[in-house]
Design an enzyme around this catalytic site. Structure first.
Site, PDB file in Angstrom:
ATOM      1  N   CYS A 190       0.844  -1.195   0.000  1.00  9.53           N
ATOM      2  CA  CYS A 190       0.000   0.000   0.000  1.00  9.53           C
ATOM      3  C   CYS A 190       0.881   1.247   0.000  1.00  9.53           C
ATOM      4  O   CYS A 190       2.063   1.198   0.341  1.00  9.53           O
ATOM      5  CB  CYS A 190      -0.872   0.016   1.250  1.00  9.53           C
ATOM      6  N   GLU A 201       0.972   3.673   2.065  1.00 10.30           N
ATOM      7  CA  GLU A 201       1.519   3.971   3.386  1.00 10.30           C
ATOM      8  C   GLU A 201       2.804   3.184   3.638  1.00 10.30           C
ATOM      9  O   GLU A 201       3.745   3.703   4.235  1.00 10.30           O
ATOM     10  CB  GLU A 201       0.502   3.637   4.486  1.00 10.30           C
ATOM     11  N   CYS A 243      -5.665   0.413   5.620  1.00 10.34           N
ATOM     12  CA  CYS A 243      -6.185  -0.948   5.791  1.00 10.34           C
ATOM     13  C   CYS A 243      -5.650  -1.530   7.102  1.00 10.34           C
ATOM     14  O   CYS A 243      -4.794  -0.937   7.765  1.00 10.34           O
ATOM     15  CB  CYS A 243      -5.789  -1.823   4.600  1.00 10.34           C
ATOM     16  N   TYR A 293      -1.891  -6.028  18.620  1.00 10.56           N
ATOM     17  CA  TYR A 293      -0.816  -6.998  18.790  1.00 10.56           C
ATOM     18  C   TYR A 293       0.476  -6.236  19.060  1.00 10.56           C
ATOM     19  O   TYR A 293       0.726  -5.196  18.448  1.00 10.56           O
ATOM     20  CB  TYR A 293      -0.691  -7.813  17.505  1.00 10.56           C
ATOM     21  N   CYS A 301      -1.785  -2.027   7.180  1.00 18.80           N
ATOM     22  CA  CYS A 301      -1.088  -0.744   7.322  1.00 18.80           C
ATOM     23  C   CYS A 301      -1.239  -0.193   8.735  1.00 18.80           C
ATOM     24  O   CYS A 301      -0.297   0.362   9.292  1.00 18.80           O
ATOM     25  CB  CYS A 301      -1.601   0.260   6.297  1.00 18.80           C
ATOM     26  N   ARG A 307     -11.064  10.332  -5.240  1.00 17.23           N
ATOM     27  CA  ARG A 307     -11.786   9.557  -4.223  1.00 17.23           C
ATOM     28  C   ARG A 307     -11.619  10.141  -2.831  1.00 17.23           C
ATOM     29  O   ARG A 307     -12.322   9.762  -1.900  1.00 17.23           O
ATOM     30  CB  ARG A 307     -11.333   8.099  -4.224  1.00 17.23           C
ATOM     31  N   TRP A 367       4.386  -6.322  18.639  1.00 19.62           N
ATOM     32  CA  TRP A 367       5.465  -6.980  17.916  1.00 19.62           C
ATOM     33  C   TRP A 367       6.649  -7.085  18.871  1.00 19.62           C
ATOM     34  O   TRP A 367       7.450  -6.176  19.006  1.00 19.62           O
ATOM     35  CB  TRP A 367       5.798  -6.180  16.667  1.00 19.62           C
TER      36      TRP A 367
END
Length: 137
Positions: free
Chosen positions: A56, A58, A90, A127, A93, A84, A129
């Protein structure tokens, strides 16, 4: 609950919209992103669509920013081609942006509802990491 944090950085939205309008041509590049680095610079990028799951805008922006020495980003926005407007990140991302920039602000919404929110508001109960967290301690 998502909360508004700061006023919308309209210069950043315009930068992403300009890139979407002038650089997104065809199906391979349909989204543009712009981020404001901590030093005030604006970094831009476009997505690289591919049927195998290309990155993406980003995610491309994270690499472009690093290549320019901008390792700390304050605010990011994505804008779609063909007028748009602002498009929220998403799920993938959101997770990557949170992992790299836990204090990041993200511009979301459309038209008069455009607002700036914290990445943590877009991905609550996220989450962690663990390997990445060890590097920062």
């Amino acid at each position: 609950m998502t909360t508004q944090t700061d006023p919308v950085d309209h210069e950043l939205v315009q930068a992403a919209a300009d890139v979407a309008r002038t650089r997104c041509r065809g199906d391979n590049h349909t989204m543009a992103a712009a981020a404001r680095a901590r030093d005030g610079r604006i970094v831009t990028a476009v997505n690289a669509y591919h049927f195998t799951g290309g990155p993406c805008a980003e995610l491309v922006l994270i690499g472009a920013a690093a290549a320019q020495g901008a390792y700390e980003l304050d605010t990011i926005v994505a804008v779609g081609d063909r007028d748009r407007g602002v498009v929220p990140p998403c799920g993938r991302c959101r997770q990557v942006l949170l992992d790299y920039f836990p204090d990041l602000e993200v511009i979301v919404g459309a038209g008069a509802r455009t607002r700036t929110v914290r990445i943590t508001d877009l991905l609550p109960e996220s989450y962690v990491w663990a390997d990445h967290q060890l590097d920062t301690e």
